[in-house]
Write a protein that holds these residues in place. Structure first.
Motif, PDB file in Angstrom:
ATOM      1  N   LEU A  66      52.937  95.171  16.458  1.00  0.00           N
ATOM      2  CA  LEU A  66      52.172  94.625  17.548  1.00  0.00           C
ATOM      3  C   LEU A  66      52.877  94.793  18.921  1.00  0.00           C
ATOM      4  N   PRO A  67      52.822  96.102  19.563  1.00  0.00           N
ATOM      5  CA  PRO A  67      53.124  96.116  20.726  1.00  0.00           C
ATOM      6  C   PRO A  67      53.228  95.012  21.843  1.00  0.00           C
ATOM      7  N   ARG A  68      53.948  94.891  22.550  1.00  0.00           N
ATOM      8  CA  ARG A  68      53.667  93.799  23.732  1.00  0.00           C
ATOM      9  C   ARG A  68      53.330  94.513  24.892  1.00  0.00           C
ATOM     10  N   PRO A  69      51.978  94.531  25.483  1.00  0.00           N
ATOM     11  CA  PRO A  69      51.668  95.160  26.643  1.00  0.00           C
ATOM     12  C   PRO A  69      52.623  94.995  27.799  1.00  0.00           C
ATOM     13  N   GLU A  70      53.002  93.872  28.098  1.00  0.00           N
ATOM     14  CA  GLU A  70      53.808  93.532  29.405  1.00  0.00           C
ATOM     15  C   GLU A  70      55.213  94.187  29.260  1.00  0.00           C
ATOM     16  N   ARG A  71      55.821  94.672  28.017  1.00  0.00           N
ATOM     17  CA  ARG A  71      57.096  95.444  27.832  1.00  0.00           C
ATOM     18  C   ARG A  71      56.751  96.759  27.899  1.00  0.00           C
ATOM     19  N   ASN A  72      55.576  97.389  27.924  1.00  0.00           N
ATOM     20  CA  ASN A  72      55.429  98.986  28.011  1.00  0.00           C
ATOM     21  C   ASN A  72      54.694  99.373  28.976  1.00  0.00           C
ATOM     22  N   SER A  73      54.907 100.702  29.269  1.00  0.00           N
ATOM     23  CA  SER A  73      54.076 101.257  30.341  1.00  0.00           C
ATOM     24  C   SER A  73      52.709 101.786  30.091  1.00  0.00           C
ATOM     25  N   TRP A  74      52.318 101.708  28.915  1.00  0.00           N
ATOM     26  CA  TRP A  74      51.032 102.144  28.337  1.00  0.00           C
ATOM     27  C   TRP A  74      49.880 101.102  27.800  1.00  0.00           C
ATOM     28  N   GLU A  75      48.822 101.769  27.594  1.00  0.00           N
ATOM     29  CA  GLU A  75      47.652 100.838  27.605  1.00  0.00           C
ATOM     30  C   GLU A  75      47.195 100.762  26.057  1.00  0.00           C
ATOM     31  N   ILE A  76      46.493  99.851  25.483  1.00  0.00           N
ATOM     32  CA  ILE A  76      46.053  99.685  24.294  1.00  0.00           C
ATOM     33  C   ILE A  76      44.391  99.745  24.210  1.00  0.00           C
ATOM     34  N   VAL A  77      43.613 100.242  23.678  1.00  0.00           N
ATOM     35  CA  VAL A  77      42.211 100.317  23.766  1.00  0.00           C
ATOM     36  C   VAL A  77      41.624 100.165  22.316  1.00  0.00           C
ATOM     37  N   LEU A  78      40.482  99.222  22.130  1.00  0.00           N
ATOM     38  CA  LEU A  78      39.729  99.057  21.290  1.00  0.00           C
ATOM     39  C   LEU A  78      38.290  99.554  21.469  1.00  0.00           C
ATOM     40  N   ILE A  79      37.938 100.404  20.779  1.00  0.00           N
ATOM     41  CA  ILE A  79      36.482 101.095  20.770  1.00  0.00           C
ATOM     42  C   ILE A  79      35.519 100.688  19.857  1.00  0.00           C
ATOM     43  N   THR A  80      34.555 100.223  20.163  1.00  0.00           N
ATOM     44  CA  THR A  80      33.561  99.858  18.962  1.00  0.00           C
ATOM     45  C   THR A  80      32.168 100.901  19.085  1.00  0.00           C
ATOM     46  N   ILE A  81      31.750 101.207  17.892  1.00  0.00           N
ATOM     47  CA  ILE A  81      30.881 102.379  17.846  1.00  0.00           C
ATOM     48  C   ILE A  81      29.741 101.655  17.091  1.00  0.00           C
ATOM     49  N   GLU A  82      28.342 102.245  17.597  1.00  0.00           N
ATOM     50  CA  GLU A  82      27.167 102.089  16.809  1.00  0.00           C
ATOM     51  C   GLU A  82      26.862 103.654  16.712  1.00  0.00           C
ATOM     52  N   THR A  83      26.411 103.998  15.499  1.00  0.00           N
ATOM     53  CA  THR A  83      26.034 105.388  15.306  1.00  0.00           C
ATOM     54  C   THR A  83      24.454 105.289  15.215  1.00  0.00           C
ATOM     55  N   ALA A 106      38.164 102.206  11.395  1.00  0.00           N
ATOM     56  CA  ALA A 106      37.738 101.475  10.552  1.00  0.00           C
ATOM     57  C   ALA A 106      36.354 101.499  10.357  1.00  0.00           C
ATOM     58  N   ASP A 107      35.828 101.823   8.970  1.00  0.00           N
ATOM     59  CA  ASP A 107      34.467 101.611   8.858  1.00  0.00           C
ATOM     60  C   ASP A 107      33.958 100.368   8.133  1.00  0.00           C
ATOM     61  N   GLY A 108      33.005  99.881   8.228  1.00  0.00           N
ATOM     62  CA  GLY A 108      32.611  98.759   7.490  1.00  0.00           C
ATOM     63  C   GLY A 108      31.153  98.456   8.071  1.00  0.00           C
ATOM     64  N   PHE A 109      30.535  97.054   7.720  1.00  0.00           N
ATOM     65  CA  PHE A 109      29.422  96.817   8.070  1.00  0.00           C
ATOM     66  C   PHE A 109      29.264  95.796   8.960  1.00  0.00           C
ATOM     67  N   GLY A 110      28.307  95.396   9.765  1.00  0.00           N
ATOM     68  CA  GLY A 110      27.783  94.112  10.652  1.00  0.00           C
ATOM     69  C   GLY A 110      27.482  94.738  11.865  1.00  0.00           C
ATOM     70  N   THR A 111      27.571  94.174  12.857  1.00  0.00           N
ATOM     71  CA  THR A 111      27.080  94.532  14.358  1.00  0.00           C
ATOM     72  C   THR A 111      27.388  95.912  14.976  1.00  0.00           C
ATOM     73  N   ILE A 112      28.356  96.346  14.430  1.00  0.00           N
ATOM     74  CA  ILE A 112      28.911  97.695  14.761  1.00  0.00           C
ATOM     75  C   ILE A 112      29.032  98.510  13.684  1.00  0.00           C
ATOM     76  N   ASP A 113      29.180  99.807  13.793  1.00  0.00           N
ATOM     77  CA  ASP A 113      29.671 100.656  12.569  1.00  0.00           C
ATOM     78  C   ASP A 113      31.014 101.158  12.374  1.00  0.00           C
ATOM     79  N   LEU A 114      31.621 101.230  13.608  1.00  0.00           N
ATOM     80  CA  LEU A 114      33.018 101.737  13.443  1.00  0.00           C
ATOM     81  C   LEU A 114      34.062 101.071  14.487  1.00  0.00           C
ATOM     82  N   TYR A 115      35.200 100.995  14.481  1.00  0.00           N
ATOM     83  CA  TYR A 115      36.004 100.662  15.364  1.00  0.00           C
ATOM     84  C   TYR A 115      37.219 101.470  15.526  1.00  0.00           C
ATOM     85  N   GLY A 116      37.967 101.620  16.383  1.00  0.00           N
ATOM     86  CA  GLY A 116      39.293 102.468  16.420  1.00  0.00           C
ATOM     87  C   GLY A 116      39.994 101.812  17.414  1.00  0.00           C
ATOM     88  N   ILE A 117      41.584 101.988  17.237  1.00  0.00           N
ATOM     89  CA  ILE A 117      42.281 101.267  18.117  1.00  0.00           C
ATOM     90  C   ILE A 117      43.325 102.686  18.620  1.00  0.00           C
TER      91      ILE A 117
END
Length: 161
Positions: A66-83, A106-117
């Protein structure tokens, strides 16, 4: 979908959770220091007892950083996808994302189809990644979230059953 019976479930008790909480704050904590800190919670355990607990926990868990964003100079993004509603569209996008710069897909089921970090050195790199995903023929909708801060509560992540 994998099936799990009661024997397959790692049972975390209050002592395990306290140990993991201590290790989350300082992964290099000596066993004797962990035992001393456990005493603050009225848990009497020797450093050898702590070592056995930590060894068992590590044998039954994967590393999750679990990287701490305030200690690093990079970004973390979560993307959700509906196919799109087409045979194999979810699998096509899943495989394409697995070959991109995501460290978790990750692949699963629910209101989105996939997500990635993904982790990226800049918002421009995130924009490039979003453009790559949007260009996939089977992507109907894409939403994203760029993390700017985090509060981790290990007690909620590892419930006692």
């Amino acid at each position: 979908m994998p099936s799990h019976d009661k024997d397959d479930v790692l049972e975390i008790d209050e002592i395990d959770r306290r140990i993991l909480e201590i290790l989350a704050n300082d992964p290099r904590s000596p066993y004797a220091d962990i035992a001393d800190e456990l005493a603050n919670y009225d848990i009497d355990m020797s450093s050898e007892g702590v070592r056995r607990r930590v060894t068992s926990l590590l044998e039954n868990m994967t590393s999750f950083f679990l990287p701490r964003p305030e200690r690093n100079s990079w970004e973390i993004v979560l993307i959700t996808i509906e196919t799109i509603d087409k045979a194999n569209s979810k699998q096509e996008v899943f495989e394409a994302m697995a070959n991109m710069d995501f460290w978790f897909v990750a692949d699963g089921f629910g209101t989105i189809d996939l997500y990635g970090i993904a982790t990226a050195e800049s918002n421009a790199k995130i924009d490039d990644l979003l453009t790559q995903v949007r260009a996939l023929d089977s992507v109907a909708e894409l939403d994203y979230f760029i993390e700017t801060d985090r509060n981790v509560n290990i007690r909620n992540y590892l419930p006692v059953y």
